[in-house]
Design a protein around this motif. Structure first.
Motif, PDB file in Angstrom:
ATOM      1  N   SER A  89       4.508  -5.308   0.795  1.00  0.00           N
ATOM      2  CA  SER A  89       5.672  -4.200   0.583  1.00  0.00           C
ATOM      3  C   SER A  89       5.409  -3.401  -0.801  1.00  0.00           C
ATOM      4  CB  SER A  89       7.086  -4.783   0.569  1.00  0.00           C
ATOM      5  OG  SER A  89       7.414  -5.699   1.485  1.00  0.00           O
ATOM      6  N   ALA A  90       5.183  -4.272  -1.944  1.00  0.00           N
ATOM      7  CA  ALA A  90       4.780  -3.518  -3.126  1.00  0.00           C
ATOM      8  C   ALA A  90       3.495  -2.411  -3.101  1.00  0.00           C
ATOM      9  CB  ALA A  90       4.571  -4.312  -4.459  1.00  0.00           C
ATOM     10  N   ALA A  91       2.438  -3.137  -2.257  1.00  0.00           N
ATOM     11  CA  ALA A  91       1.154  -2.328  -2.199  1.00  0.00           C
ATOM     12  C   ALA A  91       1.577  -1.052  -1.413  1.00  0.00           C
ATOM     13  CB  ALA A  91       0.106  -3.016  -1.593  1.00  0.00           C
ATOM     14  N   MET A  92       2.667  -1.141  -0.396  1.00  0.00           N
ATOM     15  CA  MET A  92       2.718  -0.110   0.379  1.00  0.00           C
ATOM     16  C   MET A  92       3.442   0.917  -0.397  1.00  0.00           C
ATOM     17  SD  MET A  92       2.411  -1.603   4.123  1.00  0.00           S
ATOM     18  CE  MET A  92       1.105  -2.785   4.560  1.00  0.00           C
ATOM     19  N   LEU A  93       4.456   0.566  -1.035  1.00  0.00           N
ATOM     20  CA  LEU A  93       5.222   1.413  -2.098  1.00  0.00           C
ATOM     21  C   LEU A  93       4.065   2.308  -2.931  1.00  0.00           C
ATOM     22  CD1 LEU A  93       7.868   2.671  -3.445  1.00  0.00           C
ATOM     23  CD2 LEU A  93       7.612   0.811  -5.099  1.00  0.00           C
ATOM     24  N   THR A  94       3.091   1.432  -3.292  1.00  0.00           N
ATOM     25  CA  THR A  94       2.475   2.327  -4.503  1.00  0.00           C
ATOM     26  C   THR A  94       1.357   3.283  -3.707  1.00  0.00           C
ATOM     27  OG1 THR A  94       2.008   0.224  -5.754  1.00  0.00           O
ATOM     28  CG2 THR A  94       0.278   1.742  -5.865  1.00  0.00           C
TER      29      THR A  94
END
Ligand code: BES
Ligand code: MN
Ligand code: ZN
Length: 452
Positions: A137-142
């Protein structure tokens, strides 16, 4: 269960096949199916569908069997539906396999819908689903932040995203914007961003128990880098919406730290600006007096990232962080040195460097330490100012940029990542476009440093 993974009991089975195993596995196929695998060599991401579900539903190549990221090709390589892996090779970390699959399921869909759903994985035994979901999820936010064009992800848009992140985790937010930057003494952030239609600003977030070790994350948030009056040529400007990739990485990492409730006092700082051309633009030859009082002669308005970071780093060290980390799409020279797949990082702390290198290897986040070479300090010395923002020597540009930043961090334990923030081509688990780089390794390092 969440959207990346499936818990279906009726999932079809995919068999991971290394190049070495290829012949044995194909020999197990019913004779009628063997022709389907004629061109299958077990190369990473190669897929053979077995419609009759004989020994399994699909063969999936994993090359030498050591790279979990090969599984990144599964989400859009296999047909839609739920899949399970029937034989996890010992050399593959199941958590990393699940992560690669999830990372490969990403598409930037804000302006164009995806053509199909990704195939979903029933996570193999040994996957910490909550943790892997959090990282994906964090990578996709980035990625979403980087992929969003500057017309929606300018300083305003980045502030909105930053506020959303802070609110989700109950963090304290501070935004210093426009003329307030001058009043609060952030002259370099103001100078770089003042010619743009959307006012420059410093975004800050504070979170966690104040008695915990202090972790400061700083991210370059240049929402578009035209180069300023030293205007970039068209090819160089084309992808400069991604010049807030450092901010996007700092924010993705902050989300990870807060979601995992790591025992740190977190301070995130993002100078959010657009480096634009206008009557009010800063100029070559201008001398800026930075927040710390260090004077900086502008040699080139395109070396703007180090300016906004100089003031943000200065602010960060005022609170005496135990660890200070910055991410920045700082130089083209970093790409000349290491290309688009390996990210240089800089620190004077040997132990920390070793921890970061090891963490990068462990989580397949490729990094390489570069030297803060004291000999090149002379290249950023000014004639009529303390320092210049761009070295006259047209060599070692990533190092001289890092040395510029080091002038602003005092005695803090500090790491700097000169990232690309982008995948030039589709690779398994690494779709073309914005990318989290360095932040996954740092998260791994932080867990080891602060949790165990
Ligand atoms: N944002 C760029 C660096 C960059 C360019 C990163 C392309 C990734 C891909 C940065 O602000 C910049 O323009 N740097 C200049 C510095 C030079 C003027 C000293 C560069 O690298 O050319
Ligand atoms: Mn620039
Ligand atoms: Zn830039």
């Amino acid at each position: 269960m969440n959207s990346f993974f499936s818990s279906s009991a009726s999932a079809r089975t995919v068999r991971l096949v290394s190049q070495a195993q290829r012949d044995d596995v194909v020999a197990q196929l019913p004779a009628a199916e063997r022709p389907l695998a004629a061109g299958f060599a077990g190369k990473p991401g190669q897929i053979v569908l077995l419609p009759s579900d004989s020994i399994c539903g699909a063969l999936f190549g994993i090359g030498n069997g050591e790279d979990a990221f090969a599984l990144g090709a599964a989400a859009f390589g296999l047909p839609e539906g739920d899949w399970q892996i029937d034989d996890m090779p010992d050399a593959l970390n199941p958590g990393l396999v699940s992560l690669a699959w999830a990372l490969g399921s990403y598409r930037f869909t804000l302006f164009k819908a995806a053509e199909r759903e990704p195939a979903r994985l029933v996570p193999p035994a040994g996957t910490d689903i909550t943790e892997i979901t959090s990282i994906a999820s964090a990578a996709m936010l980035t990625r979403d932040l980087v992929n969003s064009p500057a017309d929606i992800m300018g300083p305003e848009g980045l502030e909105a995203a930053f506020r959303k992140l802070g609110k989700q985790h109950g963090a304290k937010l501070t935004v210093t914007k426009g003329d307030a930057l001058l009043k609060q003494n952030f002259p370099m952030i103001h100078a770089v961003g003042r010619a743009a239609g959307e006012a420059p600003r410093l975004l800050e977030l504070e979170w966690g128990d104040p008695t915990h070790p202090r972790l400061a994350l700083v991210g370059k948030g240049v929402c578009f880098d035209s180069g300023g009056l030293d205007l970039k040529p068209a090819a160089g400007m084309r992808w400069m919406k991604k010049d807030m990739g450092g901010a996007a990485n700092a924010m993705g990492l902050a989300q990870l730290v807060m979601a995992a409730k790591l025992p740190v006092r977190l301070h995130v700082l993002v100078p959010a600006v657009e480096n634009a051309v206008g009557a009010d633009a800063f100029r070559p030859g201008d001398i800026l007096v930075s927040r710390q009082g260090i004077t900086v002669e502008i040699d080139n308005t395109d070396a703007e990232g180090r300016l906004v970071l100089g003031d943000a780093l200065s602010r960060a060290v005022e609170d005496k962080p135990d660890l200070l980390i910055d991410f920045a799409t700082l130089t083209g020279a970093a790409r000349v040195a290491l290309g688009p797949e390996v990210m240089p990082f800089y620190t004077d702390d040997e132990a920390l460097a070793a921890e970061i290198s090891a963490a990068g290897t462990a989580v397949s986040d490729p990094l390489w330490r570069m030297p803060l070479w004291d000999g090149y300090e002379r290249e950023i010395e000014g004639d009529i100012s303390d320092i210049v923002n761009s070295a006259a020597m047209p060599l070692a540009g990533s190092i001289t940029a890092a040395l510029f930043l080091r002038r602003f961090v005092g005695t803090s334990k500090w790491v700097h990542f000169d990232i690309f923030g982008w995948n030039l081509k589709d690779r398994p688990g690494r779709p073309k476009g914005g990318e989290m780089q360095g932040a996954r390794a740092v998260y791994q390092m932080l867990k080891q440093r602060f949790v165990n």
